[in-house]
Design a protein around this motif. Structure first.
Motif, PDB file in Angstrom:
ATOM      1  N   SER A  83       0.717  -1.185  -0.016  1.00 43.85           N
ATOM      2  CA  SER A  83      -0.096   0.103   0.027  1.00 43.85           C
ATOM      3  C   SER A  83       0.934   1.263   0.020  1.00 43.85           C
ATOM      4  CB  SER A  83      -0.969  -0.131   1.077  1.00 43.85           C
ATOM      5  OG  SER A  83      -1.978  -1.233   1.152  1.00 43.85           O
ATOM      6  N   ASN A  84       2.064   1.423   0.834  1.00 42.92           N
ATOM      7  CA  ASN A  84       2.937   2.419   0.737  1.00 42.92           C
ATOM      8  C   ASN A  84       3.462   2.537  -0.330  1.00 42.92           C
ATOM      9  OD1 ASN A  84       2.566   3.763   3.452  1.00 42.92           O
ATOM     10  ND2 ASN A  84       3.143   1.753   4.538  1.00 42.92           N
ATOM     11  N   LYS A  86       2.586   1.923  -3.311  1.00 44.14           N
ATOM     12  CA  LYS A  86       1.680   2.364  -4.484  1.00 44.14           C
ATOM     13  C   LYS A  86       1.542   3.801  -4.207  1.00 44.14           C
ATOM     14  CE  LYS A  86      -1.041  -2.029  -5.201  1.00 44.14           C
ATOM     15  NZ  LYS A  86      -2.419  -2.716  -4.929  1.00 44.14           N
ATOM     16  N   THR A  87       1.246   4.080  -3.103  1.00 44.30           N
ATOM     17  CA  THR A  87       1.007   5.772  -2.554  1.00 44.30           C
ATOM     18  C   THR A  87       2.268   6.437  -2.586  1.00 44.30           C
ATOM     19  OG1 THR A  87       1.269   5.345  -0.307  1.00 44.30           O
ATOM     20  CG2 THR A  87      -0.930   5.416  -1.487  1.00 44.30           C
ATOM     21  N   GLN A  88       3.343   6.104  -2.524  1.00 45.32           N
ATOM     22  CA  GLN A  88       4.481   6.737  -2.572  1.00 45.32           C
ATOM     23  C   GLN A  88       5.452   6.721  -3.625  1.00 45.32           C
ATOM     24  OE1 GLN A  88       5.290   8.981  -0.193  1.00 45.32           O
ATOM     25  NE2 GLN A  88       3.368   8.305   0.845  1.00 45.32           N
ATOM     26  N   TYR A  89       5.176   6.062  -4.870  1.00 48.12           N
ATOM     27  CA  TYR A  89       6.170   6.023  -5.844  1.00 48.12           C
ATOM     28  C   TYR A  89       6.624   7.203  -6.236  1.00 48.12           C
ATOM     29  CZ  TYR A  89       2.405   6.634  -9.374  1.00 48.12           C
ATOM     30  OH  TYR A  89       1.283   7.045 -10.088  1.00 48.12           O
ATOM     31  N   SER A 152       9.035   3.868   3.169  1.00 52.08           N
ATOM     32  CA  SER A 152       8.762   3.693   1.773  1.00 52.08           C
ATOM     33  C   SER A 152       9.783   4.193   0.773  1.00 52.08           C
ATOM     34  CB  SER A 152       7.354   4.424   1.593  1.00 52.08           C
ATOM     35  OG  SER A 152       6.454   3.735   2.275  1.00 52.08           O
ATOM     36  N   ARG A 314       2.726  15.323   1.258  1.00 50.93           N
ATOM     37  CA  ARG A 314       1.909  14.487   0.222  1.00 50.93           C
ATOM     38  C   ARG A 314       1.138  13.506   1.070  1.00 50.93           C
ATOM     39  NH1 ARG A 314       2.229   9.810  -2.626  1.00 50.93           N
ATOM     40  NH2 ARG A 314       1.109   9.905  -4.703  1.00 50.93           N
ATOM     41  N   ALA A 315       1.685  12.907   2.066  1.00 47.30           N
ATOM     42  CA  ALA A 315       1.182  11.981   2.771  1.00 47.30           C
ATOM     43  C   ALA A 315       0.164  12.551   3.891  1.00 47.30           C
ATOM     44  CB  ALA A 315       1.942  10.992   3.398  1.00 47.30           C
ATOM     45  N   ILE A 411      -6.518  13.259   4.073  1.00 43.60           N
ATOM     46  CA  ILE A 411      -6.015  11.885   3.528  1.00 43.60           C
ATOM     47  C   ILE A 411      -7.430  11.333   3.092  1.00 43.60           C
ATOM     48  CG2 ILE A 411      -5.276   9.552   4.397  1.00 43.60           C
ATOM     49  CD1 ILE A 411      -3.620  11.229   6.582  1.00 43.60           C
ATOM     50  N   ASP A 415      -6.397   5.557   1.967  1.00 46.70           N
ATOM     51  CA  ASP A 415      -4.901   5.739   2.181  1.00 46.70           C
ATOM     52  C   ASP A 415      -4.355   4.856   3.367  1.00 46.70           C
ATOM     53  OD1 ASP A 415      -2.257   6.884   2.788  1.00 46.70           O
ATOM     54  OD2 ASP A 415      -2.823   8.762   1.757  1.00 46.70           O
TER      55      ASP A 415
END
Length: 446
Positions: A83-84, A86-89, A152, A314-315, A411, A415
């Motif tokens: 999950s992280n 996917k969100t942090q790339y 991440s 961003r997170a 969020i 997320d």
């Protein structure tokens, strides 16, 4: 006689590390800089070079990095990792742009050529997972809300090494496109297979490893970790990535039990790793390259802080957490030295070794300090400039005093960093909630 000298040297090293650790603990800062400076003093060209225990210390250093990454992996589940990632790339792409390009530009400005530019880009790009793992533990931040963002980015960097190292090896060896492509394909395949097994069959692995006997659990987990790390490294994948994914694959009571059993071993071998780093640095090779290395260190320290700040923002992390994330990512270490060592062995640029050593030594000493002091310094500067900075215990955002979750950006419900149950947040509304504990660890709120 050799055995006696070895015992004396290694015993003196461990005793010295213990005393340095106690000194650092008394003044509440990370002992990593002291470990490194001790290694520098007793390494090649130092005050009192050690010889008999060098080989054992080298093996201990490798085990130290592996255990640091294993313990990081134990903090999170496979679903957390996916999950992280996917969100942090996007943060990984920003990390590459801000931190690899300055290294490449510096090599070209120094007249070292394009191959050296690719090498130095890797040296400045990759943060030290080993140093950062130690710092997070020393500062008690494993449960902080920004920690998954930091991890991440580190995992993205380590996984990127599975692509970068085969490429740089092929460039340095001058092999053809076909041979380089085959090496890269093998590396990517192994990394993907290990990650797939960790995500898909993590529960089965945990059941296989599980044991009520602490001795058996310790032996099985440690043996499995070293085996996977060794196979991964043999197949051109980072041993650190292999160890991290083993930790990810273990869950539940197995992860908790392994964490408790391996913590003392991690602390011992991690300290040996930092000493080893200093032992293999000749102080006399540093002065000729110290000024350009210092300039590049300043630039890339600032770009790492910017990377962490942007990724945490961003997170949806609060302002204090953003600065902590940026400051924590500054340290470079084991990967940077490995990359530079490949170039030196290939004879690409003789100055690359001393330059990379000076650069890494600067940031590996400064890194733990930026992790500790970036956030309070940023807050003090904000207050000094009269920008409405936060007083201790509050967030700069007005919503921090109205809601238990102080976020500058919303969020999304899906997320992985978002709270599933907002009612579980602390009741003290004057303190922004800035912590999300992995695997049930108590959260920190500052």
């Amino acid at each position: 006689m050799h055995s006696a000298v070895f015992l004396i040297e290694f015993g003196a090293i461990i005793l010295g590390l213990g005393l340095l650790g106690r000194f650092a603990g008394r003044f509440r800062f990370s002992p990593i800089p002291l470990y490194l400076l001790a290694g520098l003093a007793f390494g090649k060209g130092g005050l009192l070079p050690l010889g008999a225990s060098e080989e054992f210390v080298a093996i201990g250093a490798e085990i130290g990095v592996i255990l640091l990454l294993l313990m990081l992996g134990l903090e999170y589940t496979a679903s957390d990792l996916v999950s992280n990632l996917k969100t942090q790339y996007p943060a990984g792409l920003v990390d590459f742009a801000l931190n690899a390009l300055p290294g490449a530009a510096a090599a070209l400005l120094l007249g070292w050529g394009p191959v050296a530019a690719v090498v130095l880009a890797g040296v400045t790009w990759i943060s030290s997972s080993g140093v950062i793992a130690k710092v997070l533990g020393d500062l008690g931040r494993l449960g902080n809300r920004e920690t998954p963002v930091i991890l991440s980015i580190l995992v993205l960097e380590d996984l990127a090494m599975a692509v970068y190292l085969p490429i740089i090896t092929a460039l340095l060896a001058g092999v053809g496109l076909a041979a380089g492509s085959a090496t890269l394909a093998i590396a990517l395949g192994v990394a993907g297979a290990v990650l797939f097994v960790a995500v898909r069959y993590g529960r089965l692995i945990s059941r296989f490893v599980s044991s009520d006997d602490p001795e058996k659990l310790l032996l099985v987990v440690l043996g499995l970790t070293l085996l996977v790390a060794g196979v991964a490294q043999q197949l051109q994948v980072s041993a650190a990535v292999g160890a991290f994914l083993v930790g990810i694959a273990l869950s539940g009571e197995v992860a908790e039990g392994a964490h408790a059993l391996l913590s003392p071993l991690r602390d011992l071998f991690a300290a040996v790793f930092f000493v080893f780093f200093g032992l293999h640095t000749d102080p006399s090779s540093i002065p000729p390259v110290i000024l350009p290395a210092l300039a590049l260190a300043v630039v890339t320290a600032l770009t790492k802080v910017a990377t962490g700040y942007w990724a945490a923002r961003r997170a949806g992390i609060g302002v204090k957490g953003r600065w902590r994330a940026g400051g924590t990512l500054v340290a470079r270490g084991e990967f940077s030295i490995v990359i530079a060592g490949l170039a030196v062995s290939a004879g690409v640029q003789p100055q690359m070794g001393p330059f990379a050593t000076a650069y890494v030594l600067i940031l590996v000493v400064v890194g733990p300090l930026t992790a500790r002091f970036t956030e309070p310094v940023a807050a003090a500067v904000t207050r000094w400039r009269g920008g409405g900075g936060e007083r201790p215990g509050t967030d700069a955002s007005p919503t921090a005093r109205k809601s238990p979750v102080a976020l500058e950006d919303p969020i999304a419900p899906g997320d992985p960093i978002a709270l599933e149950d907002p009612s579980a947040a602390p009741a003290a509304y004057d303190t922004p909630y800035d912590g999300l504990a992995p695997r049930g660890e108590p959260s920190r709120t500052d």
